[in-house]
Design a protein around this motif. Structure first.
Motif, mmCIF file in Angstrom:
data_model
loop_
_atom_site.group_PDB
_atom_site.id
_atom_site.type_symbol
_atom_site.label_atom_id
_atom_site.label_comp_id
_atom_site.label_asym_id
_atom_site.label_seq_id
_atom_site.Cartn_x
_atom_site.Cartn_y
_atom_site.Cartn_z
ATOM 1 N N ALA A 1 0.777 -1.170 0.021
ATOM 2 C CA ALA A 1 0.001 -0.059 0.193
ATOM 3 C C ALA A 1 0.815 1.208 -0.217
ATOM 4 C CB ALA A 1 -0.886 -0.049 1.226
ATOM 5 N N GLN A 2 0.465 2.392 -0.669
ATOM 6 C CA GLN A 2 1.350 3.270 -0.989
ATOM 7 C C GLN A 2 1.048 4.344 0.019
ATOM 8 O OE1 GLN A 2 3.264 4.346 -3.566
ATOM 9 N NE2 GLN A 2 3.940 6.369 -2.619
ATOM 10 N N LEU A 3 2.118 5.010 0.914
ATOM 11 C CA LEU A 3 2.129 5.913 1.758
ATOM 12 C C LEU A 3 1.944 7.272 0.919
ATOM 13 C CD1 LEU A 3 2.681 6.866 4.612
ATOM 14 C CD2 LEU A 3 5.023 7.144 4.269
ATOM 15 N N TRP B 1 12.965 3.059 8.176
ATOM 16 C CA TRP B 1 13.992 4.090 7.375
ATOM 17 C C TRP B 1 14.781 2.823 6.616
ATOM 18 C CZ3 TRP B 1 12.875 9.077 7.647
ATOM 19 C CH2 TRP B 1 11.938 9.870 8.766
ATOM 20 N N TRP C 1 2.075 1.147 5.398
ATOM 21 C CA TRP C 1 2.044 2.130 4.243
ATOM 22 C C TRP C 1 3.482 2.340 3.885
ATOM 23 C CZ3 TRP C 1 -2.692 2.221 2.896
ATOM 24 C CH2 TRP C 1 -3.818 2.198 3.916
ATOM 25 N N TRP C 2 4.100 1.998 2.776
ATOM 26 C CA TRP C 2 5.257 2.154 2.037
ATOM 27 C C TRP C 2 5.379 3.419 1.294
ATOM 28 C CZ3 TRP C 2 9.010 -1.858 2.970
ATOM 29 C CH2 TRP C 2 8.390 -2.814 3.753
ATOM 30 N N SER C 3 6.529 4.009 1.362
ATOM 31 C CA SER C 3 6.938 5.249 0.865
ATOM 32 C C SER C 3 7.164 5.067 -0.947
ATOM 33 C CB SER C 3 8.145 5.771 1.413
ATOM 34 O OG SER C 3 9.372 5.047 1.139
ATOM 35 N N GLU C 4 7.106 5.915 -1.478
ATOM 36 C CA GLU C 4 7.374 5.901 -2.594
ATOM 37 C C GLU C 4 8.638 5.104 -3.417
ATOM 38 O OE1 GLU C 4 8.813 9.302 -6.199
ATOM 39 O OE2 GLU C 4 7.634 9.971 -4.337
ATOM 40 N N ALA C 5 9.549 5.275 -2.458
ATOM 41 C CA ALA C 5 10.905 4.623 -2.891
ATOM 42 C C ALA C 5 11.038 3.291 -2.543
ATOM 43 C CB ALA C 5 12.382 5.094 -1.965
ATOM 44 N N SER C 6 10.147 2.766 -1.739
ATOM 45 C CA SER C 6 10.061 1.306 -1.338
ATOM 46 C C SER C 6 8.833 0.670 -1.698
ATOM 47 C CB SER C 6 10.007 1.323 0.084
ATOM 48 O OG SER C 6 11.161 2.148 0.767
ATOM 49 N N ALA C 7 7.672 1.472 -2.113
ATOM 50 C CA ALA C 7 6.556 0.548 -2.568
ATOM 51 C C ALA C 7 6.585 -0.348 -3.783
ATOM 52 C CB ALA C 7 5.263 1.430 -2.688
ATOM 53 N N ASP D 1 13.578 13.341 4.003
ATOM 54 C CA ASP D 1 12.501 12.862 4.620
ATOM 55 C C ASP D 1 12.750 13.159 6.193
ATOM 56 O OD1 ASP D 1 11.174 12.078 2.430
ATOM 57 O OD2 ASP D 1 11.976 10.020 2.532
ATOM 58 N N THR E 1 20.637 7.010 7.303
ATOM 59 C CA THR E 1 19.357 6.807 6.757
ATOM 60 C C THR E 1 19.153 7.524 5.434
ATOM 61 O OG1 THR E 1 17.996 8.106 7.959
ATOM 62 C CG2 THR E 1 18.109 5.680 8.338
ATOM 63 N N THR E 2 18.555 6.878 4.217
ATOM 64 C CA THR E 2 18.593 7.573 2.906
ATOM 65 C C THR E 2 17.404 7.784 2.679
ATOM 66 O OG1 THR E 2 18.552 5.603 2.010
ATOM 67 C CG2 THR E 2 20.485 6.573 2.046
ATOM 68 N N ARG E 3 16.135 7.438 3.206
ATOM 69 C CA ARG E 3 14.808 7.651 2.685
ATOM 70 C C ARG E 3 13.568 7.012 3.737
ATOM 71 N NH1 ARG E 3 13.913 11.229 -1.679
ATOM 72 N NH2 ARG E 3 11.363 11.364 -1.609
ATOM 73 N N LEU E 4 12.504 7.511 4.064
ATOM 74 C CA LEU E 4 11.621 7.000 4.800
ATOM 75 C C LEU E 4 11.005 5.778 3.897
ATOM 76 C CD1 LEU E 4 9.495 7.115 6.806
ATOM 77 C CD2 LEU E 4 8.046 8.603 5.485
ATOM 78 N N SER F 1 0.503 12.005 9.945
ATOM 79 C CA SER F 1 1.305 10.864 9.779
ATOM 80 C C SER F 1 0.819 9.651 10.639
ATOM 81 C CB SER F 1 2.950 11.528 10.293
ATOM 82 O OG SER F 1 3.261 12.514 9.819
ATOM 83 N N ALA G 1 16.350 11.482 6.760
ATOM 84 C CA ALA G 1 16.968 10.747 5.504
ATOM 85 C C ALA G 1 17.096 11.555 4.370
ATOM 86 C CB ALA G 1 15.937 9.556 5.356
ATOM 87 N N GLY G 2 18.416 11.476 3.880
ATOM 88 C CA GLY G 2 18.480 11.922 2.327
ATOM 89 C C GLY G 2 20.169 12.299 2.346
ATOM 90 N N VAL H 1 7.768 3.577 12.618
ATOM 91 C CA VAL H 1 8.330 4.055 11.321
ATOM 92 C C VAL H 1 9.627 3.311 10.933
ATOM 93 C CG1 VAL H 1 9.017 6.055 10.204
ATOM 94 C CG2 VAL H 1 7.426 6.359 11.750
ATOM 95 N N TYR I 1 3.893 13.504 5.270
ATOM 96 C CA TYR I 1 3.596 12.064 5.078
ATOM 97 C C TYR I 1 2.184 11.837 5.921
ATOM 98 C CZ TYR I 1 7.599 11.128 2.446
ATOM 99 O OH TYR I 1 8.761 11.339 1.380
ATOM 100 N N ASP I 2 1.215 11.289 5.435
ATOM 101 C CA ASP I 2 0.160 10.625 6.178
ATOM 102 C C ASP I 2 -0.560 9.409 5.652
ATOM 103 O OD1 ASP I 2 -1.632 10.963 8.171
ATOM 104 O OD2 ASP I 2 -3.012 12.162 7.014
ATOM 105 N N VAL J 1 5.680 3.288 7.075
ATOM 106 C CA VAL J 1 4.949 3.914 8.301
ATOM 107 C C VAL J 1 3.871 2.719 8.781
ATOM 108 C CG1 VAL J 1 3.160 5.343 9.281
ATOM 109 C CG2 VAL J 1 4.946 6.330 7.780
#
Lengths: 500, 190
Positions: free
Chosen positions: A415-417, B149, B184-190, A473, B156-159, B20, A452-453, B147, A499-500, B162
């Motif tokens: 599922a997309q955050l 990462w 819920w997975w972030s854009e980079a991980s989903a 992030d 850490t490089t990205r969220l 969040s 993160a970044g 959460v 983010y939510d 959650v």
């Protein structure tokens, strides 16, 4: 594939007799049974340019003055023919013929040539094609006569023989046209007088004359007349392309001073426009009203529909709302309407698919929403082909696009955050060394527990709209997860979203 | 709480929670499910916060989504939602009220409930607190439980993810389990 011996040319000619008078009857149908003359010029020096059958029965014909016409026919109704009404009538007739064939030619004066080759499999024989053309012309308010033959010239002469549909079989053009009086060729009055002096009474008489001799005595018009009599085409077929807009107009003898009076005329005009749009399976997404005022000024009102439609009552209601909010400064004497056409939704919805809102309900809802929040704030999101963050725009929400949209999006593993965007990105203060340590907005400082970044992004460096940023992030001490970015061109930190 | 259990034709569902906690992700999942089934959905967005690109990745068919941007006018948002709730044919009407949810009078809540019952529209309201009162047939609350990462712990490089717990706080009819853990997975991980 054309087989050996198959005839490859077949034409129909649609003729609306006394077209200028017919154009006036179309906008004022109550005049059909009464003597009517189309006039031009400034009173009192107005002249008759056309008259319908009842008027001609009283001796009213083009060229005489209006005063003389009224003397001959005391019950005569005289109406000026405006360019807008004439153009609308011409386009309406062409639209009606385009329903039958994609290749039609505007010959002017209420005459349209239709290429009917290949229609037998769709409609039937030539007689059926002719009847269908008569029916389509009637749908836009004209009583037409149709001739069908191998050539346009023969079809044109056949259409004037007095019957609703006249079919000339291949090879019998000269035989069938020969007994027709010479007047069906519509000769110039001077040439007609010369032919009468020569004793030429019928089309057959004219066709037997030698063309070279006729050219020497009557010139090019004589040759053209001879070609018509012989049923020969000389000119190339010039296909008609429909204009990008649909227009119609109405002139009134009185002044339109109230909204109710405007509504009455608007209903008539939109009824005709909707009939034309229906013929081509089109709907309108914008309607432009042009009111000619008594002060000789023009008052323009644009009515954009939130949802393209062809429903006359809804269009009238929405157009009147627009006129009410932008009223003219003086009374109006004429109304012209221009509709911007778009394709209508083809087909019907599936039996097992979820139901969609009714077009009329949706149009009303979208209009109300546009009024409430603004037309530029309602629509369907459309992703722009760019890597720029938040590259999205709004497009018109349409059931056609919704119904045609794919129902098979790419499968996701998880599922997309989602990100709740801050629009426009809000400048914030960030305390950072290698990474953000604290952020401050609205005067409140939030400590960063995790950052993160960075994710470095850039694009369009070749243009003035270029962008470059480092994205982070961050998790704040209160548990909020944010995306912050540093603009590498200006050095400012921005809150992109939460983010939510 | 799965998205399909949130969307009930002719009923009001509320999703509440703090920022969040995954409530927007839950709402978008409901929109994705409706549009993928071929229905038309509407989103009344008070704070203009909708992320269309993210929604497309989540499976929302954007051509079937009517987006109403209210420019932070909550009165406009309530009026727009009221109009859409009365239009039969919308599968889901989502009302995203953001962080500052307005106080909704009791009568307004019942009027909305009556409207969606007549039109058979599923109205989903997202806010930081409950506003529809007894007008809502189902209300769920989302709470962030963790959460994750990507990248090494010190850099850490990205969220990545959650984790959230969704609990039922009001249900007129039995909704199944009272609570459920979602990720819920972030854009980079989903």
């Amino acid at each position: 594939m054309v087989e050996r011996g198959e005839r490859v040319s077949a034409f129909a000619c649609v003729v609306v007799p006394y077209f200028a008078a017919a154009a006036l009857e179309r906008v004022e149908p109550s005049l059909r049974e009464r003597p009517l003359a189309a006039v031009t010029g400034t009173p009192p020096a107005t002249r008759v340019i056309d008259a319908n059958d009842p008027a001609r029965a009283h001796g009213v014909h083009p060229g005489i003055t209006e005063a003389e016409a009224r003397a001959r026919c005391p019950d005569l109704s005289a109406r000026p023919l405006s360019d807008a009404v004439a153009a609308a009538a011409r386009h309406a007739l062409l639209d009606a013929t385009l329903v039958i064939s994609p290749r039609v030619e505007d010959a002017g004066g209420g005459v349209v040539h239709v290429d009917t080759h290949g229609l037998a499999r769709l409609i039937g024989d030539a007689e059926a094609v002719g009847k269908r053309l008569v029916k389509e012309a009637r749908a836009v308010g004209f009583t037409a006569m149709v001739g069908l033959a191998e050539s346009r010239a023969a079809a044109r002469v056949a259409a004037r023989l007095g019957r609703p549909v006249t079919v000339i079989p291949p090879g019998r053009e000269r035989a069938m046209l020969a007994p027709a009086p010479i007047v069906v060729l519509e000769p110039d009055p001077k040439i007609a007088a010369v032919l009468t002096q020569w004793g030429i009474r019928t089309v057959g008489d004219l066709a037997t004359l030698p063309r070279a001799e006729l050219s020497a005595r009557l010139g090019a018009p004589g040759v053209r007349l001879h070609e018509l009599a012989c049923g020969e085409d000389r000119d190339l077929f010039t296909p008609y392309s429909p204009p990008p807009f649909y227009q119609d107009a109405q002139h009134v003898e009185w002044e339109l001073t109230t909204l109710a009076q405007v509504a009455e005329v608007l209903t008539l005009v939109l009824e005709r426009l909707c009939a034309r749009l229906a013929l081509r399976h089109l709907v309108a997404d914008v309607v432009d009203l042009d009111l000619t005022l008594t002060t000789a000024e023009h008052h323009h009102v644009r009515v954009p529909f939130a949802y393209p439609l062809r429903d006359r009552p809804a269009m009238v209601t929405l157009a009147l709302q627009a006129v009410e909010s932008n009223p003219p400064r003086a009374a109006a004497t004429a109304l012209a309407v221009t509709a911007h056409p778009v394709r209508a939704l083809p087909g019907q919805h599936g039996l097992w698919e979820p139901r969609l809102p009714a077009s009329r309900d949706l149009a009303t809802i979208l209009t109300r929403l546009s009024t409430l929040v603004g037309a530029d704030a309602v629509g369907s999101p459309l992703l722009v082909d760019s890597h720029r963050p938040d590259a999205v725009t709004l497009t018109t929400f349409a059931l056609g696009a919704a119904a045609a949209a794919t129902t098979d999006p790419p499968a996701r593993r998880h599922a997309q955050l989602m990100l709740r965007r801050v629009r426009p990105p809000r400048p914030i203060t960030v305390e950072a060394d290698d990474a953000p340590r604290a952020v401050t907005w609205n005067g409140v400082r939030y400590g960063v527990t995790t950052a993160a970044g960075p994710w470095r992004l850039s694009g369009e460096w070749w243009d003035v709209t270029g962008w470059a940023r480092d994205e982070w992030d961050v998790a704040l001490a209160d548990g909020t997860l944010c995306r912050v970015a540093r603009d590498l061109r200006t050095g400012t930190w921005l809150l992109d979203g939460v983010y939510d | 709480m799965h998205a399909e259990r949130l969307v009930r034709a002719g009923e009001i569902t509320e999703i509440v929670g703090r920022l969040s906690s995954g409530r927007t992700s839950l709402l978008v999942a409901a929109l994705a499910r409706a549009t993928r089934a071929g229905a038309v959905a509407a989103l009344v967005d008070v704070d203009d916060a909708f992320d269309a690109a993210g929604a497309a990745r989540a499976g929302v068919d954007l051509a079937r989504l009517l987006w109403v941007r209210c420019g932070r006018r909550r009165d406009h948002a309530l009026r727009a939602a009221d109009l859409l709730a009365r239009c039969p044919g919308f599968g889901v009407v989502a009302l995203d009220l953001g962080e500052l949810a307005p106080r909704l009078p009791l009568t307004a809540g019942f009027r909305l409930r009556l409207a969606v019952r007549r039109s058979r529209v599923a109205l989903v309201v997202l806010s930081s607190q409950r506003i529809a009162g007894a007008g809502a047939a189902l209300a769920v609350e989302t709470v962030q439980t963790g959460v994750d990462w990507t990248g090494p712990a010190r850099a850490t490089t990205r969220l990545a993810r959650v984790r959230a717990r969704v609990s039922v706080v009001r249900a007129r009819v039995a909704p199944g389990p009272r609570a459920m853990d979602l990720e819920w997975w972030s854009e980079a991980s989903a």
